[in-house]
Design a protein around this motif. Sequence first.
Motif, PDB file in Angstrom:
ATOM      1  N   LEU A   1      12.938  11.612   3.366  1.00  0.00           N
ATOM      2  CA  LEU A   1      13.739  12.629   2.677  1.00  0.00           C
ATOM      3  C   LEU A   1      14.922  12.024   1.923  1.00  0.00           C
ATOM      4  O   LEU A   1      15.338  12.553   0.891  1.00  0.00           O
ATOM      5  CB  LEU A   1      14.231  13.672   3.688  1.00  0.00           C
ATOM      6  CG  LEU A   1      13.133  14.605   4.218  1.00  0.00           C
ATOM      7  CD1 LEU A   1      13.574  15.307   5.497  1.00  0.00           C
ATOM      8  CD2 LEU A   1      12.772  15.645   3.152  1.00  0.00           C
ATOM      9  N   PHE A   2      15.451  10.927   2.443  1.00  0.00           N
ATOM     10  CA  PHE A   2      16.595  10.303   1.761  1.00  0.00           C
ATOM     11  C   PHE A   2      16.159   9.345   0.643  1.00  0.00           C
ATOM     12  O   PHE A   2      16.953   9.019  -0.231  1.00  0.00           O
ATOM     13  CB  PHE A   2      17.502   9.583   2.776  1.00  0.00           C
ATOM     14  CG  PHE A   2      18.547  10.478   3.390  1.00  0.00           C
ATOM     15  CD1 PHE A   2      18.207  11.391   4.392  1.00  0.00           C
ATOM     16  CD2 PHE A   2      19.871  10.457   2.962  1.00  0.00           C
ATOM     17  CE1 PHE A   2      19.159  12.238   4.958  1.00  0.00           C
ATOM     18  CE2 PHE A   2      20.832  11.295   3.513  1.00  0.00           C
ATOM     19  CZ  PHE A   2      20.479  12.188   4.515  1.00  0.00           C
TER      20      PHE A   2
ATOM     21  N   ILE B   1       7.596   6.957  -2.310  1.00  0.00           N
ATOM     22  CA  ILE B   1       8.142   6.922  -0.953  1.00  0.00           C
ATOM     23  C   ILE B   1       7.327   5.926  -0.127  1.00  0.00           C
ATOM     24  O   ILE B   1       6.112   6.053  -0.032  1.00  0.00           O
ATOM     25  CB  ILE B   1       8.054   8.316  -0.291  1.00  0.00           C
ATOM     26  CG1 ILE B   1       8.836   9.345  -1.110  1.00  0.00           C
ATOM     27  CG2 ILE B   1       8.560   8.273   1.142  1.00  0.00           C
ATOM     28  CD1 ILE B   1       8.646  10.781  -0.652  1.00  0.00           C
TER      29      ILE B   1
ATOM     30  N   LEU C   1      10.818  10.538   9.090  1.00  0.00           N
ATOM     31  CA  LEU C   1      11.110  11.794   8.401  1.00  0.00           C
ATOM     32  C   LEU C   1      12.410  11.703   7.603  1.00  0.00           C
ATOM     33  O   LEU C   1      12.463  12.077   6.418  1.00  0.00           O
ATOM     34  CB  LEU C   1      11.189  12.934   9.427  1.00  0.00           C
ATOM     35  CG  LEU C   1      11.540  14.317   8.887  1.00  0.00           C
ATOM     36  CD1 LEU C   1      10.531  14.788   7.854  1.00  0.00           C
ATOM     37  CD2 LEU C   1      11.635  15.335  10.023  1.00  0.00           C
TER      38      LEU C   1
ATOM     39  N   LYS D   1       2.337   8.266  -5.702  1.00  0.00           N
ATOM     40  CA  LYS D   1       2.767   9.362  -6.574  1.00  0.00           C
ATOM     41  C   LYS D   1       4.252   9.651  -6.479  1.00  0.00           C
ATOM     42  O   LYS D   1       4.853  10.166  -7.415  1.00  0.00           O
ATOM     43  CB  LYS D   1       1.996  10.651  -6.216  1.00  0.00           C
ATOM     44  CG  LYS D   1       0.494  10.541  -6.361  1.00  0.00           C
ATOM     45  CD  LYS D   1       0.050  10.397  -7.814  1.00  0.00           C
ATOM     46  CE  LYS D   1      -1.450  10.154  -7.871  1.00  0.00           C
ATOM     47  NZ  LYS D   1      -1.934   9.827  -9.203  1.00  0.00           N
ATOM     48  N   TRP D   2       4.846   9.411  -5.311  1.00  0.00           N
ATOM     49  CA  TRP D   2       6.233   9.812  -5.109  1.00  0.00           C
ATOM     50  C   TRP D   2       7.177   8.630  -4.914  1.00  0.00           C
ATOM     51  O   TRP D   2       8.380   8.832  -4.781  1.00  0.00           O
ATOM     52  CB  TRP D   2       6.326  10.764  -3.904  1.00  0.00           C
ATOM     53  CG  TRP D   2       5.729  12.110  -4.144  1.00  0.00           C
ATOM     54  CD1 TRP D   2       5.565  12.740  -5.349  1.00  0.00           C
ATOM     55  CD2 TRP D   2       5.227  13.036  -3.156  1.00  0.00           C
ATOM     56  NE1 TRP D   2       4.997  13.984  -5.169  1.00  0.00           N
ATOM     57  CE2 TRP D   2       4.782  14.197  -3.830  1.00  0.00           C
ATOM     58  CE3 TRP D   2       5.131  13.002  -1.768  1.00  0.00           C
ATOM     59  CZ2 TRP D   2       4.246  15.288  -3.180  1.00  0.00           C
ATOM     60  CZ3 TRP D   2       4.597  14.098  -1.115  1.00  0.00           C
ATOM     61  CH2 TRP D   2       4.159  15.231  -1.816  1.00  0.00           C
TER      62      TRP D   2
ATOM     63  N   ALA E   1      13.235   9.921  -1.183  1.00  0.00           N
ATOM     64  CA  ALA E   1      12.512  10.700  -2.196  1.00  0.00           C
ATOM     65  C   ALA E   1      13.334  10.967  -3.456  1.00  0.00           C
ATOM     66  O   ALA E   1      12.842  10.781  -4.568  1.00  0.00           O
ATOM     67  CB  ALA E   1      12.007  12.008  -1.598  1.00  0.00           C
ATOM     68  N   PRO E   2      14.589  11.414  -3.307  1.00  0.00           N
ATOM     69  CA  PRO E   2      15.355  11.729  -4.529  1.00  0.00           C
ATOM     70  C   PRO E   2      15.954  10.478  -5.142  1.00  0.00           C
ATOM     71  O   PRO E   2      17.157  10.298  -5.136  1.00  0.00           O
ATOM     72  CB  PRO E   2      16.448  12.681  -4.028  1.00  0.00           C
ATOM     73  CG  PRO E   2      16.638  12.337  -2.597  1.00  0.00           C
ATOM     74  CD  PRO E   2      15.364  11.711  -2.094  1.00  0.00           C
TER      75      PRO E   2
ATOM     76  N   THR F   1      -0.934   7.939  -1.530  1.00  0.00           N
ATOM     77  CA  THR F   1      -0.400   9.277  -1.760  1.00  0.00           C
ATOM     78  C   THR F   1       1.128   9.263  -1.858  1.00  0.00           C
ATOM     79  O   THR F   1       1.689   9.425  -2.933  1.00  0.00           O
ATOM     80  CB  THR F   1      -0.853  10.232  -0.631  1.00  0.00           C
ATOM     81  OG1 THR F   1      -0.577   9.636   0.629  1.00  0.00           O
ATOM     82  CG2 THR F   1      -2.350  10.493  -0.724  1.00  0.00           C
TER      83      THR F   1
ATOM     84  N   LEU G   1      19.145   9.992  -7.334  1.00  0.00           N
ATOM     85  CA  LEU G   1      20.488  10.169  -6.784  1.00  0.00           C
ATOM     86  C   LEU G   1      21.231   8.852  -6.696  1.00  0.00           C
ATOM     87  O   LEU G   1      22.439   8.804  -6.792  1.00  0.00           O
ATOM     88  CB  LEU G   1      20.411  10.799  -5.395  1.00  0.00           C
ATOM     89  CG  LEU G   1      19.921  12.235  -5.326  1.00  0.00           C
ATOM     90  CD1 LEU G   1      20.101  12.766  -3.926  1.00  0.00           C
ATOM     91  CD2 LEU G   1      20.675  13.099  -6.319  1.00  0.00           C
ATOM     92  N   MET G   2      20.482   7.797  -6.480  1.00  0.00           N
ATOM     93  CA  MET G   2      21.096   6.499  -6.250  1.00  0.00           C
ATOM     94  C   MET G   2      20.541   5.507  -7.271  1.00  0.00           C
ATOM     95  O   MET G   2      19.395   5.617  -7.670  1.00  0.00           O
ATOM     96  CB  MET G   2      20.746   5.994  -4.845  1.00  0.00           C
ATOM     97  CG  MET G   2      21.324   6.819  -3.731  1.00  0.00           C
ATOM     98  SD  MET G   2      23.101   6.531  -3.576  1.00  0.00           S
ATOM     99  CE  MET G   2      23.644   8.201  -3.184  1.00  0.00           C
TER     100      MET G   2
END
Lengths: 342, 342, 342
Positions: free
Chosen positions: C302-303, C126, C298, C123-124, C305-306, C119, C309-310
């Motif tokens: 969150l860092f 992460i 956590l 999909k993400w 996931a995006p 999951t 950005l990097m």
Amino acid sequence: MPRANSNLLVQSLRGTSQVFFIENALTGVLFFAAMAYASSVTGNWATTIGAAIGVLVATLTARLLECDDPSVSSGLYGFNGVLVGAALPTFIAASPQLWASIVIGAAASTVFTAAFSATLTGKWGIPGSTGPFVLTGWLMVAAAYSFGGLHVTGDAPKLAGDVVPNLTGIPAPMDLVAIFFRNIAQVYLLGSAVSGVIILAGILIASVPAGIAAAAGSLISMIVAIAMGADPKAVSQGLYGFSPVLTAMAVGVVFLTPSPRVAVYAGLATVMTVFVQGALDVMVAPAGIPSFTAPYVLTMYLFIAPKKLMAPHPHGPVADPMIDDQGNAPGKVPVHAAGTAR
Amino acid sequence: MPRANSNLLVQSLRGTSQVFFIENALTGVLFFAAMAYASSVTGNWATTIGAAIGVLVATLTARLLECDDPSVSSGLYGFNGVLVGAALPTFIAASPQLWASIVIGAAASTVFTAAFSATLTGKWGIPGSTGPFVLTGWLMVAAAYSFGGLHVTGDAPKLAGDVVPNLTGIPAPMDLVAIFFRNIAQVYLLGSAVSGVIILAGILIASVPAGIAAAAGSLISMIVAIAMGADPKAVSQGLYGFSPVLTAMAVGVVFLTPSPRVAVYAGLATVMTVFVQGALDVMVAPAGIPSFTAPYVLTMYLFIAPKKLMAPHPHGPVADPMIDDQGNAPGKVPVHAAGTAR
Amino acid sequence: MPRANSNLLVQSLRGTSQVFFIENALTGVLFFAAMAYASSVTGNWATTIGAAIGVLVATLTARLLECDDPSVSSGLYGFNGVLVGAALPTFIAASPQLWASIVIGAAASTVFTAAFSATLTGKWGIPGSTGPFVLTGWLMVAAAYSFGGLHVTGDAPKLAGDVVPNLTGIPAPMDLVAIFFRNIAQVYLLGSAVSGVIILAGILIASVPAGIAAAAGSLISMIVAIAMGADPKAVSQGLYGFSPVLTAMAVGVVFLTPSPRVAVYAGLATVMTVFVQGALDVMVAPAGIPSFTAPYVLTMYLFIAPKKLMAPHPHGPVADPMIDDQGNAPGKVPVHAAGTAR
């Protein structure tokens, strides 16, 4: 569509207006006026100053991280930061560590906004909206209980059974008018009806339908909260109305194409938000944290997720903002956090 | 495959049977008989009436929202509503606001079912199952603490440390038989062994393997709960068994192709569900809410997510229901909430 | 890249080293030495024995479930199990039911690892990292309150307001050195500075950058925790440092390509982890469970996931492990749980 703008101040004011799904620097100015008025009444200027720091830091962080330009320009990386900055001094006493928390929290809110965008929006088409603010706010206020440098001034943590509704009947008509506006002001954590009037004016200059939805949300929440016997003190402070106001706007006009059918759907969502407010207040009480806009966030996520149920917005959840500083395209409101999905 | 049926009553009875992964109106009738029997014993008819209102409102909402016809016809938009309607009067005293809560909660459960379907099922292939019921039930019961018009009759909220297991040894053989059936009855929040017998009969007329899995789940949960020293009173009421019963059915025969290897996998899942039951009871106690079927939902989600671990069901998680009202295709059970993924 | 190895012992030792993102059986041996040293000091050998059982059961379960071979060989299905095995005897007194809980929890952790992989990672992008351990640990410790056969020895459940920071000033320099190493040891739930020295040595023999990141994380967390006025007793035990150590490693060198810009980003993530530690300690206190590595999990989710950005790691989150038993490719560390995404 508003012109792209690389000015940090304009971007931050647009971020301030995006709390209500509006991209309009003038609206942002009015929202700051509403905050300043409330600060002048309470004597607590840390909330207004915190909001200014929050939106500047969040927007600046987005620029440093090279988040996508149109979203930064539209203020979509600023609205969670402005709420973090307004919320922390509302629940934590001023101290050097409070200001450090606002800066770190606002910077983190930008990362979280990008994270929500990459996951919720990217894969499921659900706008992150003020979810990153709720998460950051919860973490920072909860952390304050662990840190000697931060002192929580809000309600003490308690069990659900200690939340005793104090049923004393229906408010007087003049009180209902004040509640109507406080429901709107509390989106910015303000207890002043005058601030609510200024904020509603700020919405209306950008979008009449958005203003009507906000008003309808405030009205519906008042009726449901009183009918269910919610604590009259909380109702009077507008604490049962701010999340439903956002739900009515988001589900009714922002993320779905307005229609009679969508209006009924948004009505159900708005009513449900009042229940979720009552529920989350109880569920987070043992941790000693406020529910913030979580009732709106949770309800909106669940009502927007099943896209196929409703005719999708012609511009979908990644639509371009449509009300610019010049007030073009009246009747359309820009999307909220949705642009960040691009 | 059962014939599509546009009759609201048939759709609602199928929704009632779908709580146990069955699409069979006759089974639904038997389940209502089980609820009515328990109501006649306890004298609380609000649970049976609430269940009827819940499934009707949820199914009607799905039709108004134009959810996909085959899923509505199969009852896949009704089973969360019937549980909401049965659960709220179990934990909240009757009042006009209770009935309003059932209607709003049942309608919302349909939206949440669509939301779970669009996210969990749509992207990850995980069936939403009774997740929407758990979410709605938690929100409505927690909200009741905030509302003067709703009075929670269940246990008072408490800290984990106040949950004291009261170890008094192993139940007598005859008690074990009663527990075996109460484990099944408690899926519908019923404390009556007779209701469990009726429900098991309702399952068996539709699918023998489903009935065997339910029985195995009940048996395993009893052994594990007693071996771990769970509170005998809770064990005796069947409160440690209903989630494992659902896990055994879901992982063992519904969402994966039955095989010896899948049986072992489902066995581990069933044992784990007993631990999750003990854990969630404690974790939600401070909020004053029951864990409902959350132990099943959480465990099932986690055991179904890694699809590649097990040979997928030939019809996958979006299979067509396969046991119809005429009892065709015995040995196969219809999917649960899965059809909503289409 | 280390050679694939079908030996259960080698796979388990690699799993032991993967707690710190390392694939190196020798490092795994050193980590067990660190655990054994701490056990010899406290006299509680159940933690070390539990860790051994946990990693063996988790790895064996992965083999029985036919999880993908390279991941099993790399130890990516073992590191959650070793932590489950080390954690449960730290918070639950020894009993036959404890050992049963370790076996069941370790087996379940493998299923959860596969679920997170399918999951979050699938999909993400992460990495699941120690999320499955946190989930399993929470469920098993919370369940212990419900079961007479399990006795929780840790802190009693309490409300957030009962968490009183006891501000007594800055520790002495020698204490700071001990805290620096305890911050690292506590990743394995060890309160011994000597164990921290052994673990850091185990990291350094596999990867110097990973060791530097761990040291930086320990240092930053110490400064932030003291500056915020965190409880000196908790700071002294290293309880404010172990999650930031993992965050600094994960965000700084493991999942993103190291660069000055990534270093600043990882610095913000590390600082934020200290706040999340303070927050989660308070938020899970009513349930009577420790926060485990949830603050790291956590914040890292969150860092990471995006991604956009990097600059992404050239090998992305599904990179092949790059430090093998022979110490090849120094300066690169293997990914953590990421390989399970394949």
